[in-house]
Design a protein around this motif. Structure first.
Motif, PDB file in Angstrom:
ATOM      1  N   ILE A  40       0.887  -1.163   0.000  1.00 19.78           N
ATOM      2  CA  ILE A  40       0.000   0.000   0.000  1.00 19.78           C
ATOM      3  C   ILE A  40       0.923   1.210   0.000  1.00 19.78           C
ATOM      4  CG2 ILE A  40      -1.938   1.169   1.100  1.00 19.78           C
ATOM      5  CD1 ILE A  40      -2.532  -1.763   0.327  1.00 19.78           C
ATOM      6  N   LYS A  98      -2.496   5.648   3.774  1.00 17.81           N
ATOM      7  CA  LYS A  98      -1.992   4.271   3.739  1.00 17.81           C
ATOM      8  C   LYS A  98      -2.228   3.551   5.066  1.00 17.81           C
ATOM      9  CE  LYS A  98       2.034   5.917   2.650  1.00 17.81           C
ATOM     10  NZ  LYS A  98       1.619   7.331   2.533  1.00 17.81           N
ATOM     11  N   GLY A 105       2.166  -1.415   4.298  1.00 19.56           N
ATOM     12  CA  GLY A 105       2.057   0.004   3.992  1.00 19.56           C
ATOM     13  C   GLY A 105       3.425   0.652   4.007  1.00 19.56           C
ATOM     14  N   GLY A 145       5.574   7.330   3.340  1.00 20.64           N
ATOM     15  CA  GLY A 145       5.349   8.217   2.211  1.00 20.64           C
ATOM     16  C   GLY A 145       6.412   9.263   1.961  1.00 20.64           C
ATOM     17  N   SER A 168       0.574  -3.704  -6.091  1.00 21.96           N
ATOM     18  CA  SER A 168       0.501  -2.588  -5.159  1.00 21.96           C
ATOM     19  C   SER A 168      -0.751  -1.752  -5.396  1.00 21.96           C
ATOM     20  CB  SER A 168       1.726  -1.692  -5.301  1.00 21.96           C
ATOM     21  OG  SER A 168       1.617  -0.566  -4.454  1.00 21.96           O
ATOM     22  N   LEU A 199      -2.218   4.893  -3.345  1.00 23.74           N
ATOM     23  CA  LEU A 199      -3.249   5.813  -2.868  1.00 23.74           C
ATOM     24  C   LEU A 199      -2.936   7.222  -3.346  1.00 23.74           C
ATOM     25  CD1 LEU A 199      -4.046   4.676   0.774  1.00 23.74           C
ATOM     26  CD2 LEU A 199      -5.642   4.839  -1.122  1.00 23.74           C
ATOM     27  N   CYS A 218       1.653  11.312  -5.460  1.00 19.17           N
ATOM     28  CA  CYS A 218       1.569   9.890  -5.831  1.00 19.17           C
ATOM     29  C   CYS A 218       2.481   9.555  -7.011  1.00 19.17           C
ATOM     30  CB  CYS A 218       0.127   9.475  -6.126  1.00 19.17           C
ATOM     31  SG  CYS A 218      -0.521  10.026  -7.709  1.00 19.17           S
ATOM     32  N   SER A 247       5.417   7.020  -6.428  1.00 18.35           N
ATOM     33  CA  SER A 247       4.959   5.631  -6.277  1.00 18.35           C
ATOM     34  C   SER A 247       4.650   5.015  -7.634  1.00 18.35           C
ATOM     35  CB  SER A 247       3.708   5.577  -5.387  1.00 18.35           C
ATOM     36  OG  SER A 247       3.973   6.084  -4.109  1.00 18.35           O
ATOM     37  N   SER A 305     -12.054  -0.456   0.958  1.00 20.85           N
ATOM     38  CA  SER A 305     -10.676  -0.946   0.875  1.00 20.85           C
ATOM     39  C   SER A 305     -10.622  -2.353   0.299  1.00 20.85           C
ATOM     40  CB  SER A 305     -10.017  -0.911   2.257  1.00 20.85           C
ATOM     41  OG  SER A 305      -9.905   0.423   2.715  1.00 20.85           O
TER      42      SER A 305
END
Length: 199
Positions: free
Chosen positions: A23, A31, A90, A93, A111, A114, A123, A126, A178
């Motif tokens: 995540i 997350k 998770g 970040g 993955s 978010l 984001c 990621s 979720s």
């Protein structure tokens, strides 16, 4: 003694397949909340109170009310059925913790990225990470209260996603939401592995 031997012979058949899912996403995207909302066990969390040491390091624009942050990982588990168990990891970040991502990604089936529309650019790292490693992912837009609403197509265009990458509007606080995101990811992985199968 015979019963112990019998149990030992059955173990390989009853051990479920362990599937690792990450995540990921930007700082404050939700997350930890997502892992906590869907995990059937009390999640392991490495949330720590933010201190003055993070001033000028962590970008709090748009998430000024945030007081804690993940400093290592979050961990949760959800049993799909007797044959499959999802293990959720998770990621942290903030950029200063990205060095951990390679280790966390090792062996991952896929993955969830978010995205927070208040800070959509957070984001991008990621998405780049998983694209460059050819790890399947979905983008889950965490619909925060008070944030502007966008369509899935608008999000897709804004983050320049490949046509096959699913975009899901979600609420990381809600278990069912979720679970739907995780199901979308698993279906996406299955389609990638079996291109001839249509969903």
């Amino acid at each position: 003694m015979a019963s112990v031997d019998s149990e030992a012979r059955q173990d390989p058949e009853t051990i479920p397949l362990a599937v690792k899912i990450l995540i990921a996403g930007g700082f404050g995207a939700g997350k930890t909340t997502m892992v906590g909302s869907v995990s059937e066990i009390t999640p392991l969390s490495t949330e720590e109170v933010m201190t003055e040491a993070s001033l000028g390091v962590d970008d709090l624009e748009g998430v000024e009310e945030k007081t804690t942050t993940t400093v290592a990982l979050d961990f949760g588990r959800i049993t799909v059925n007797d044959a499959v168990v999802l293990y959720l990891f998770g990621t942290p970040g903030q950029g200063r913790f990205w060095f951990m991502w390679d280790e966390l990604a090792h062996g991952a089936l896929g993955s969830v990225v978010l995205a927070d529309t208040r800070r959509l650019d957070t984001c991008f790292p990621s998405i780049d990470f998983f694209e460059h490693r050819d790890i399947p992912f979905v983008v889950a837009v965490n619909c925060f209260e008070g944030a502007d609403r966008y369509t899935e197509q608008e999000i897709r265009e804004a983050v320049d996603l490949a046509p096959d990458v699913p975009v899901v509007l979600s609420d990381a606080r809600r278990r069912e939401s979720s679970k739907e995101v995780l199901l979308t990811l698993v279906e996406h992985v299955m389609r990638r592995r079996s291109p001839a199968v249509t969903g």
